[in-house]
Design an enzyme around this catalytic site. Sequence first.
Site, PDB file in Angstrom:
ATOM      1  N   GLY A  41       0.838  -1.210   0.000  1.00  0.00           N
ATOM      2  CA  GLY A  41       0.000   0.000   0.000  1.00  0.00           C
ATOM      3  C   GLY A  41       0.864   1.247   0.000  1.00  0.00           C
ATOM      4  N   HIS A  42       1.843   1.282   0.915  1.00  0.00           N
ATOM      5  CA  HIS A  42       2.757   2.426   0.952  1.00  0.00           C
ATOM      6  C   HIS A  42       3.517   2.544  -0.377  1.00  0.00           C
ATOM      7  CE1 HIS A  42       2.779   1.279   5.399  1.00  0.00           C
ATOM      8  NE2 HIS A  42       2.355   2.525   5.432  1.00  0.00           N
ATOM      9  N   GLY A 152      -3.172   7.552   1.059  1.00  0.00           N
ATOM     10  CA  GLY A 152      -3.986   6.420   0.629  1.00  0.00           C
ATOM     11  C   GLY A 152      -5.443   6.614   0.996  1.00  0.00           C
TER      12      GLY A 152
HETATM   13  P1  AMP Z   1       0.628   4.783   7.708  1.00  0.00           P
HETATM   14  O1  AMP Z   1       2.052   4.328   7.626  1.00  0.00           O
HETATM   15  O2  AMP Z   1      -0.323   3.720   8.154  1.00  0.00           O
HETATM   16  O3  AMP Z   1       0.481   6.096   8.427  1.00  0.00           O
HETATM   17  O4  AMP Z   1       0.189   5.077   6.205  1.00  0.00           O
HETATM   18  C1  AMP Z   1       0.911   5.962   5.404  1.00  0.00           C
HETATM   19  C2  AMP Z   1       0.150   6.223   4.132  1.00  0.00           C
HETATM   20  O5  AMP Z   1      -0.049   5.011   3.433  1.00  0.00           O
HETATM   21  C3  AMP Z   1      -1.248   6.816   4.409  1.00  0.00           C
HETATM   22  O6  AMP Z   1      -1.512   7.817   3.437  1.00  0.00           O
HETATM   23  C4  AMP Z   1      -2.141   5.623   4.228  1.00  0.00           C
HETATM   24  O7  AMP Z   1      -3.451   5.956   3.827  1.00  0.00           O
HETATM   25  C5  AMP Z   1      -1.410   4.873   3.126  1.00  0.00           C
HETATM   26  N1  AMP Z   1      -1.812   3.472   3.146  1.00  0.00           N
HETATM   27  C6  AMP Z   1      -1.809   2.628   4.213  1.00  0.00           C
HETATM   28  N2  AMP Z   1      -2.319   1.431   3.872  1.00  0.00           N
HETATM   29  C7  AMP Z   1      -2.671   1.514   2.555  1.00  0.00           C
HETATM   30  C8  AMP Z   1      -3.270   0.612   1.630  1.00  0.00           C
HETATM   31  N3  AMP Z   1      -3.618  -0.616   1.961  1.00  0.00           N
HETATM   32  N4  AMP Z   1      -3.481   1.070   0.378  1.00  0.00           N
HETATM   33  C9  AMP Z   1      -3.153   2.330   0.008  1.00  0.00           C
HETATM   34  N5  AMP Z   1      -2.574   3.224   0.832  1.00  0.00           N
HETATM   35  C10 AMP Z   1      -2.342   2.824   2.092  1.00  0.00           C
END
Ligand code: AMP
Length: 289
Positions: A41-42, A152
């Site tokens: 995702g990241h 995301g």
């Molecule tokens: P985090 O590390 O959880 O703070 O996420 C960092 C970025 O990655 C944020 O913009 C999230 O929305 C995005 N993100 C996390 N999981 C996913 C996913 N499964 N698909 C797309 N983007 C994601």
Amino acid sequence: MTNPRPQLVTDVARLRRVLDGVRGRSKRIGLVPTMGALHEGHLSLVGAARSECDYTVVSIFVNPSQFGPAEDYQQYPRTLQADLDALAECGADLAFAPAAEEVYRPEHATWVEVGSVAEPLEGRCRPGHFRGVATIVLKLFNMVGADAAYFGQKDYQQAAVIRRMAADLDVPIEIRVCPIVRHDDGLAMSSRNAYLSPPARQRALVLWKSLQAAIELVAGGQRDSAAVIERMRQIVATAEDARIDYIALVDPDTLEPVDEIRGRTLAALAVTIENTRLIDNHLLQPPPD
Ligand code: AMP
């Protein structure tokens, strides 16, 4: 052939020096803010940044101010070396991974409070969360001076809060929101999935199954939100230990509840399975009248 590892920077002064040089060469800079423990995702956000920018910065910072006192700040996975390897694979240019003390000086006393869109859903369940998110993201915007930042849809409300903040505070940056990346079985990728035992990982599929049911009901002409929410609730409840924070159908712009599904509607839910709080969402599109 693999790309070289991204340049690792841990302090703000050096970050500014490096990026001043990049900007001096008229490069368009993309920023991907993350808390690390990187997954596909990241990396999809890094891919989007690379396709639109000349230079991609990925921040890796587990931001203490967005965690509540009873939340998982200490436990949150920290996997910097593996993250740098993953970023090399996908061609990020710079990883900014500061310590908490580098970001929040002891005298720190300024916070960003976003109204309306930050209030329902996650805002109600996690008091102070979006204040922490908006503050760190504004700080990162100011540190990096990027032309565009990538988020995301997985954290739909977070993206809405950041859009509002950037517009209200006149931050000169484009906000891009990229689709949710899922595992083959439909579970949305999340760093927190690593907490789940294999049986709980299986039970966690109820989030996506409930969203699929909502998609089908709405595509089939169901316009009554309460009926859709009730069906989603029944599906989530098939996981015996599921604790529902919310299942909601809301306007995708204002995040206010929708009673009758007439246009694009966001279905969003937050459910705790085996002590792990999971969120997911999908934009529902009703058939034309
Ligand atoms: P985090 O590390 O959880 O703070 O996420 C960092 C970025 O990655 C944020 O913009 C999230 O929305 C995005 N993100 C996390 N999981 C996913 C996913 N499964 N698909 C797309 N983007 C994601």
